[in-house]
Design a protein around this motif. Sequence first.
Motif, PDB file in Angstrom:
ATOM      1  N   PHE A 108       7.808  14.083 -47.763  1.00  0.00           N
ATOM      2  CA  PHE A 108       6.642  13.944 -48.633  1.00  0.00           C
ATOM      3  C   PHE A 108       7.062  13.764 -50.092  1.00  0.00           C
ATOM      4  CE2 PHE A 108       3.578  15.993 -51.474  1.00  0.00           C
ATOM      5  CZ  PHE A 108       2.437  15.251 -51.200  1.00  0.00           C
ATOM      6  N   LYS A 109       7.979  14.599 -50.547  1.00  0.00           N
ATOM      7  CA  LYS A 109       8.412  14.549 -51.949  1.00  0.00           C
ATOM      8  C   LYS A 109       9.070  13.208 -52.279  1.00  0.00           C
ATOM      9  CE  LYS A 109      12.154  16.668 -53.053  1.00  0.00           C
ATOM     10  NZ  LYS A 109      13.177  17.699 -53.365  1.00  0.00           N
ATOM     11  N   LYS A 110      10.006  12.781 -51.448  1.00  0.00           N
ATOM     12  CA  LYS A 110      10.702  11.524 -51.718  1.00  0.00           C
ATOM     13  C   LYS A 110       9.739  10.340 -51.644  1.00  0.00           C
ATOM     14  CE  LYS A 110      15.255  13.033 -50.127  1.00  0.00           C
ATOM     15  NZ  LYS A 110      16.326  12.831 -49.116  1.00  0.00           N
ATOM     16  N   GLY A 111       8.785  10.401 -50.698  1.00  0.00           N
ATOM     17  CA  GLY A 111       7.828   9.307 -50.599  1.00  0.00           C
ATOM     18  C   GLY A 111       6.985   9.175 -51.839  1.00  0.00           C
ATOM     19  N   VAL A 112       6.433  10.281 -52.342  1.00  0.00           N
ATOM     20  CA  VAL A 112       5.572  10.240 -53.523  1.00  0.00           C
ATOM     21  C   VAL A 112       6.352   9.812 -54.763  1.00  0.00           C
ATOM     22  CG1 VAL A 112       4.195  11.661 -55.079  1.00  0.00           C
ATOM     23  CG2 VAL A 112       3.942  11.944 -52.614  1.00  0.00           C
ATOM     24  N   VAL A 113       7.537  10.407 -54.973  1.00  0.00           N
ATOM     25  CA  VAL A 113       8.311  10.124 -56.185  1.00  0.00           C
ATOM     26  C   VAL A 113       8.844   8.697 -56.182  1.00  0.00           C
ATOM     27  CG1 VAL A 113      10.363  10.764 -57.492  1.00  0.00           C
ATOM     28  CG2 VAL A 113       8.906  12.542 -56.530  1.00  0.00           C
ATOM     29  N   ASN A 114       9.423   8.255 -55.058  1.00  0.00           N
ATOM     30  CA  ASN A 114      10.000   6.909 -55.007  1.00  0.00           C
ATOM     31  C   ASN A 114       8.944   5.826 -55.180  1.00  0.00           C
ATOM     32  OD1 ASN A 114      12.503   8.055 -54.602  1.00  0.00           O
ATOM     33  ND2 ASN A 114      12.450   7.833 -52.378  1.00  0.00           N
ATOM     34  N   VAL A 115       7.777   6.023 -54.574  1.00  0.00           N
ATOM     35  CA  VAL A 115       6.707   5.033 -54.725  1.00  0.00           C
ATOM     36  C   VAL A 115       6.199   5.019 -56.165  1.00  0.00           C
ATOM     37  CG1 VAL A 115       4.349   4.476 -54.051  1.00  0.00           C
ATOM     38  CG2 VAL A 115       6.009   5.119 -52.315  1.00  0.00           C
ATOM     39  N   ALA A 116       6.085   6.198 -56.791  1.00  0.00           N
ATOM     40  CA  ALA A 116       5.632   6.256 -58.186  1.00  0.00           C
ATOM     41  C   ALA A 116       6.623   5.556 -59.116  1.00  0.00           C
ATOM     42  CB  ALA A 116       5.443   7.710 -58.610  1.00  0.00           C
ATOM     43  N   ILE A 117       7.918   5.726 -58.853  1.00  0.00           N
ATOM     44  CA  ILE A 117       8.931   5.056 -59.680  1.00  0.00           C
ATOM     45  C   ILE A 117       8.849   3.546 -59.497  1.00  0.00           C
ATOM     46  CG2 ILE A 117      11.416   4.723 -59.977  1.00  0.00           C
ATOM     47  CD1 ILE A 117      11.798   7.653 -59.325  1.00  0.00           C
ATOM     48  N   GLU A 118       8.660   3.104 -58.256  1.00  0.00           N
ATOM     49  CA  GLU A 118       8.600   1.665 -57.972  1.00  0.00           C
ATOM     50  C   GLU A 118       7.370   1.022 -58.610  1.00  0.00           C
ATOM     51  OE1 GLU A 118       8.403  -1.337 -54.085  1.00  0.00           O
ATOM     52  OE2 GLU A 118       8.635   0.840 -53.823  1.00  0.00           O
ATOM     53  N   VAL A 119       6.247   1.715 -58.568  1.00  0.00           N
ATOM     54  CA  VAL A 119       5.001   1.140 -59.076  1.00  0.00           C
ATOM     55  C   VAL A 119       4.881   1.293 -60.593  1.00  0.00           C
ATOM     56  CG1 VAL A 119       2.482   1.309 -58.991  1.00  0.00           C
ATOM     57  CG2 VAL A 119       3.817   1.498 -56.877  1.00  0.00           C
ATOM     58  N   LYS A 145      -6.433   0.276 -62.323  1.00  0.00           N
ATOM     59  CA  LYS A 145      -6.899   0.104 -60.942  1.00  0.00           C
ATOM     60  C   LYS A 145      -5.880  -0.650 -60.090  1.00  0.00           C
ATOM     61  CE  LYS A 145     -10.924  -1.342 -58.259  1.00  0.00           C
ATOM     62  NZ  LYS A 145     -10.098  -1.934 -57.198  1.00  0.00           N
ATOM     63  N   GLU A 146      -5.267  -1.697 -60.639  1.00  0.00           N
ATOM     64  CA  GLU A 146      -4.301  -2.468 -59.867  1.00  0.00           C
ATOM     65  C   GLU A 146      -3.097  -1.622 -59.485  1.00  0.00           C
ATOM     66  OE1 GLU A 146      -3.306  -5.902 -62.087  1.00  0.00           O
ATOM     67  OE2 GLU A 146      -5.304  -6.808 -61.948  1.00  0.00           O
ATOM     68  N   LYS A 147      -2.585  -0.869 -60.437  1.00  0.00           N
ATOM     69  CA  LYS A 147      -1.437  -0.004 -60.158  1.00  0.00           C
ATOM     70  C   LYS A 147      -1.804   1.077 -59.147  1.00  0.00           C
ATOM     71  CE  LYS A 147       1.675  -1.664 -63.071  1.00  0.00           C
ATOM     72  NZ  LYS A 147       2.997  -2.161 -62.636  1.00  0.00           N
ATOM     73  N   LYS A 148      -2.991   1.625 -59.283  1.00  0.00           N
ATOM     74  CA  LYS A 148      -3.428   2.683 -58.377  1.00  0.00           C
ATOM     75  C   LYS A 148      -3.564   2.162 -56.949  1.00  0.00           C
ATOM     76  CE  LYS A 148      -6.987   6.249 -57.961  1.00  0.00           C
ATOM     77  NZ  LYS A 148      -8.231   6.802 -58.557  1.00  0.00           N
ATOM     78  N   ASP A 149      -4.151   0.980 -56.787  1.00  0.00           N
ATOM     79  CA  ASP A 149      -4.293   0.397 -55.448  1.00  0.00           C
ATOM     80  C   ASP A 149      -2.930   0.093 -54.840  1.00  0.00           C
ATOM     81  OD1 ASP A 149      -7.006   0.564 -55.815  1.00  0.00           O
ATOM     82  OD2 ASP A 149      -7.258  -1.542 -56.395  1.00  0.00           O
ATOM     83  N   GLU A 150      -2.022  -0.433 -55.653  1.00  0.00           N
ATOM     84  CA  GLU A 150      -0.667  -0.712 -55.161  1.00  0.00           C
ATOM     85  C   GLU A 150       0.043   0.582 -54.756  1.00  0.00           C
ATOM     86  OE1 GLU A 150       3.534  -2.745 -56.716  1.00  0.00           O
ATOM     87  OE2 GLU A 150       1.785  -2.591 -58.047  1.00  0.00           O
ATOM     88  N   TYR A 151      -0.169   1.642 -55.537  1.00  0.00           N
ATOM     89  CA  TYR A 151       0.431   2.942 -55.246  1.00  0.00           C
ATOM     90  C   TYR A 151      -0.059   3.475 -53.899  1.00  0.00           C
ATOM     91  CZ  TYR A 151       1.335   7.972 -55.846  1.00  0.00           C
ATOM     92  OH  TYR A 151       1.731   9.278 -55.676  1.00  0.00           O
ATOM     93  N   VAL A 152      -1.358   3.382 -53.644  1.00  0.00           N
ATOM     94  CA  VAL A 152      -1.924   3.884 -52.382  1.00  0.00           C
ATOM     95  C   VAL A 152      -1.396   3.081 -51.199  1.00  0.00           C
ATOM     96  CG1 VAL A 152      -4.062   4.184 -51.077  1.00  0.00           C
ATOM     97  CG2 VAL A 152      -3.993   4.789 -53.498  1.00  0.00           C
ATOM     98  N   GLU A 153      -1.317   1.749 -51.329  1.00  0.00           N
ATOM     99  CA  GLU A 153      -0.836   0.923 -50.227  1.00  0.00           C
ATOM    100  C   GLU A 153       0.611   1.239 -49.879  1.00  0.00           C
ATOM    101  OE1 GLU A 153      -2.454  -1.131 -48.270  1.00  0.00           O
ATOM    102  OE2 GLU A 153      -4.319  -0.570 -49.302  1.00  0.00           O
ATOM    103  N   LYS A 154       1.443   1.432 -50.889  1.00  0.00           N
ATOM    104  CA  LYS A 154       2.854   1.727 -50.614  1.00  0.00           C
ATOM    105  C   LYS A 154       3.050   3.146 -50.101  1.00  0.00           C
ATOM    106  CE  LYS A 154       4.852  -1.725 -53.655  1.00  0.00           C
ATOM    107  NZ  LYS A 154       5.818  -2.042 -54.730  1.00  0.00           N
TER     108      LYS A 154
END
Length: 394
Positions: A164-175, A134-143
């Motif tokens: 869209f692609k870079k936003g989703v992938v980069n945020v997933a890598i960061e989180v 849940k914590e990772k998911k909430d952080e992912y949505v906020e970023k």
Amino acid sequence: MLGDFNGWVGVKRDGYEGVLGTFGDERVNDNGRSLLEVCLEWNLCVANTMFDHKKIHLYTRDEGESRSMIDFVIVDERLRKKVLDTRAYRGVGLDTDHFLVIARMRGLFKRWRHRVPQPTSVLDRIKVENLQEKEKKDEYVEKLKESFKGIEEIGVIEDLWETFKKGVVNVAIEVCGVAKRRKGRKNDNVWMDKDVQKVVQEKKKAWLDWLATKANQKVQKATDDEIKEARTKYKRLKTAAKEIVSRKKEERKDDFDRRLTEDFQSNIKFFWKTIKTARGKTSTSELSTIRSQDGSIIKGEECVLKRWKEYFESLFEREEVQVQHLPPSTETNINVDKNEISMDEIVKALKSMRLGKAAGYDRITVEMLKAGQGLVASQLYHLFNLCWRNGQVP
């Protein structure tokens, strides 16, 4: 292009000088004319007609009394000078009335031998399984919200897709981080978090302090009370470390059991990976315990088998997918057109997609899309309908 085209192309070159050579069968049929039109439109040439060979080496099919030249090697006109020879080879032993056709070319792969090695960072797997927390998911949505700011103003399909692609992938890598490729089996002690590491380090330090105190006693720099105090501190920290490790392992086991029982339909890959891990390297290993429907532990071979039977029977009773609508504030900004893709269709498609699938070249996985909830669905709505209106594919 290679293969049996069922077409006689002839040798008449009027209008097809760049397509045909001067050697071959003189017959022409409708398939052959169509093939010549395609070659003329796309600047292709029929390599079989460029080289002078005996008739038996020109004909590619032998039906007994009749022979025909219908199997062709067709190349781009820019490669025409690289083709050294093209002919049919008889007696190869193929169980067919067609003969093997071989084209010899030069220098086609010369540059490929000196390619600059590409970085392998793009091959690292994103640990999307962390999005189940849940914590990772909430952080992912906020970023994601920060990453998607201003994306609605983009009107070019390619730019919108790249953003869209870079936003989703980069945020997933960061989180979530990435999993580096390692040799051998990975020892994944997920229960070893910061709390456990802190207590273990304190225990190790207390152990070294106790040893140092006993060593100082030999040179009369430490008293018996100091040694006793150091020993008591070490034992206290050792007990505390055992307790926290045991508690973390139990919490991990409970979470593991919950994911195993709840996520079967949506993440079948995780389920079978769990079964494989539980079985171990031998065929005699087995799961000795399992949880009932109400969450209690079931033991005993007969009870465990009965529970597995009930569980697998329940898998066939799939519920209808419930469409989750976006909040009113989001839906009010969307102009609904009956000819366009609706938000309900996008959400329904996302809900029906299974987890655990490998990512494509864009590195986007189903876990990333589902974790983004309505935020990702709204951006997909904008992207798909922009493609729909422009008749293009990103």
